[in-house]
Design a protein around this motif. Structure first.
Motif, PDB file in Angstrom:
ATOM      1  N   PRO A 159      67.934  33.313  36.451  1.00  0.00           N
ATOM      2  CA  PRO A 159      68.965  32.976  37.431  1.00  0.00           C
ATOM      3  C   PRO A 159      68.559  33.383  38.838  1.00  0.00           C
ATOM      4  O   PRO A 159      67.918  34.407  39.041  1.00  0.00           O
ATOM      5  N   ASP A 165      73.545  29.059  36.134  1.00  0.00           N
ATOM      6  CA  ASP A 165      74.378  29.982  35.356  1.00  0.00           C
ATOM      7  C   ASP A 165      75.842  29.538  35.367  1.00  0.00           C
ATOM      8  O   ASP A 165      76.550  29.622  34.360  1.00  0.00           O
ATOM      9  N   GLY A 177      69.922  31.488  27.044  1.00  0.00           N
ATOM     10  CA  GLY A 177      70.813  30.361  27.288  1.00  0.00           C
ATOM     11  C   GLY A 177      71.104  29.636  25.992  1.00  0.00           C
ATOM     12  O   GLY A 177      70.641  30.049  24.928  1.00  0.00           O
ATOM     13  N   PRO A 223      74.981  36.381  34.718  1.00  0.00           N
ATOM     14  CA  PRO A 223      73.773  37.200  34.826  1.00  0.00           C
ATOM     15  C   PRO A 223      74.094  38.586  35.391  1.00  0.00           C
ATOM     16  O   PRO A 223      74.847  38.705  36.350  1.00  0.00           O
ATOM     17  N   LEU A 235      77.426  31.280  32.213  1.00  0.00           N
ATOM     18  CA  LEU A 235      76.727  32.545  31.933  1.00  0.00           C
ATOM     19  C   LEU A 235      76.993  33.545  33.062  1.00  0.00           C
ATOM     20  O   LEU A 235      77.243  33.157  34.200  1.00  0.00           O
TER      21      LEU A 235
END
Length: 271
Positions: A88, A52, A80, A59, A57
Motif C-alpha cells: 500500500p 487498499d 489481499g 494497512p 483493507l
C-alpha cells in the motif's frame, strides 16, 4: 542483490485519471493469481493511493515508513484477496508525492528482498505523466495502457506514449480498452490511438490486449469494497479479466539471468 528468479514487472498506466487503472490492476492481479502466479500489487499512486480502499483493507504500515527506514518491505506487504499481496502507498503524504528518482530507486531496491517469492509485480501508477509515473513505467518490462472511449483519454494516452518514446526510447505498448460497450467499441478505441500514433510517431508499436466491457457489477462490487473478479465471478467483466490474464500469462519471461527485479532497480537508479 542475488535475485535469480525471473519476475515479470508490468506497469498499468493510462495518462488520464478516471479510466479505471486501479480496477484493472486489482482484477488482473486476482485473475493472474487464479492461474497460479504469485502476484504482488504495488500501489504507486503516492498522491491518491486507493488499492487498499477499493478492497476494504486497513494497512497498518505503508511505503512511507519503508522510505523513512522505519520498517522493511516485508513488514508492509498486506495479504489481499485471492492470495495476492499488496504494497500500500500512503495517500496524500507530501514526501511520497515529491520523491526523488533516487528515493524511487531505494523503494524498488526493497523489492529485491522478496524477489524469490514473486512471479509477477503489477504496478498501479498514478494518473498523468509526472516523474513518478514515467519512472515506474520506464523501468517495467511490460506496459499496459488503459484507455476508454473519451477524447481526453485518447489524447492523454497519446501524450504519455509521445513522452516515453521521445524522451526515453520506449517503443512498445499494450493497449487495453476499458468500459467498452461492445467488442467493436474496444477495437475502435484502439484504432483511434493507433491512428494518431502512426501519424506522428514512427517507431512506436501498439499491440491490442483486448477490451473490458462496461458492466454495472463493477460499481456494485466497489460499493461492497470488493474486486468485481471475486464479487461477481460470472460477470462479463470478470470473464474478460480471466481472458486478459491468460494472454498476460503467456508473455515471455525475462531472459536475463538476474530475472527482472534487479534490472528494474538498475533502471530506476540510472534515471
Amino acid at each position: 542483490m542475488t535475485n535469480k528468479h525471473s519476475v515479470q514487472v508490468v506497469a498499468v498506466t493510462g495518462g488520464k485519471g478516471g479510466v479505471g487503472k486501479t480496477n484493472v490492476s486489482v482484477n488482473l492481479s486476482l485473475a493472474l493469481a487464479d492461474l497460479g502466479r504469485r502476484v504482488v500489487l504495488l500501489d504507486a499512486d503516492f498522491g491518491l493511493a486507493n488499492v487498499d480502499v477499493l478492497l476494504g483493507l486497513n494497512p497498518q504500515r505503508t511505503l512511507a515508513e519503508v522510505m523513512d527506514g522505519k520498517c522493511d518491505l516485508r513488514d508492509v506487504l498486506l495479504p489481499g484477496p485471492g492470495g495476492i499481496r499488496i504494497v500500500p502507498a500512503s495517500s496524500g503524504t507530501k514526501s511520497m508525492v515529491e520523491m526523488t528518482p533516487l528515493q524511487h530507486a531505494g523503494l524498488i531496491q526493497a523489492f529485491s528482498d522478496i524477489g524469490d517469492s514473486i512471479d509477477m509485480l503489477v504496478i498501479d501508477t498514478a494518473a498523468g505523466i509526472g516523474d513518478s509515473v514515467t519512472s515506474f513505467v520506464r523501468a517495467a518490462q511490460e506496459v499496459i495502457l488503459v484507455v476508454c472511449d473519451e477524447p481526453t483519454s485518447i489524447t492523454d494516452a497519446y501524450a504519455l506514449i509521445k513522452l516515453l518514446s521521445r524522451d526515453h526510447g520506449m517503443t512498445r505498448f499494450r493497449v487495453l480498452a476499458n468500459m467498452a460497450h461492445s467488442p467493436q467499441e474496444g477495437r475502435s478505441i484502439y484504432a483511434k490511438l493507433v491512428n494518431v500514433t502512426e501519424r506522428f510517431l514512427d517507431d512506436v508499436t501498439l499491440q491490442y490486449l483486448g477490451a473490458i466491457p462496461y458492466d454495472e457489477t463493477v460499481r456494485k462490487a466497489a460499493q461492497r469494497q470488493k474486486a468485481v473478479y471475486q464479487a461477481f465471478p460470472r460477470s462479463k467483466c470478470a470473464l474478460a479479466y480471466k481472458s486478459i490474464a491468460e494472454k498476460v500469462d503467456g508473455w515471455p519471461l525475462p531472459a536475463t539471468p538476474r530475472g527482472h527485479l534487479e534490472f528494474f532497480v538498475d533502471r530506476l537508479v540510472s534515471q
